[in-house]
Design a protein around this motif. Sequence first.
Motif: not given
Length: 135
Positions: A57-86
């Motif tokens: 949306f615009g210049d922004n993104f949201l990423y999504f995934s399903d997991t089979d592990r139990p999700i506790a409060s706070g575990d449903s979000v991670s910070l994802a960074i797309e880097f421009s170099s190795d």
Amino acid sequence: MKLVPYLTFGGAAEEAMNFYADVVQGEIIQLDRYNSAPGMQIPEGFEEKVLHGRVKFGDNFLYFSDTDRPIASGDSVSLAIEFSSDEQINHAFEKLSQGGNVQIALAQMFWGGKYAKLTDKFGTHWDLNHFNKTE
């Protein structure tokens, strides 16, 4: 660099993607299912679940995934960074992994990106990616 929220669900990621795409008036630009990953051990019943999805949306993104592990409060979000170099992703992985817990070590992945997944020493979840595939 760009910081991208990564939302994890216990089987409802596709429904959430559609919902959030509507909410932010964006579009689903990627939807990879578990059964599309070569050689990956797939949790039972997750063949058609979301391995990785992106809403733009615009210049922004949201990423999504399903997991089979139990999700506790706070575990449903991670910070994802797309880097421009190795160099940037290598530096971040080195720093974040010190005192942290690496779930997926930094490596070249089948989708063309260099990727790692880890939890840092403060308990923050991170997904690091440098998409270096030539388009």
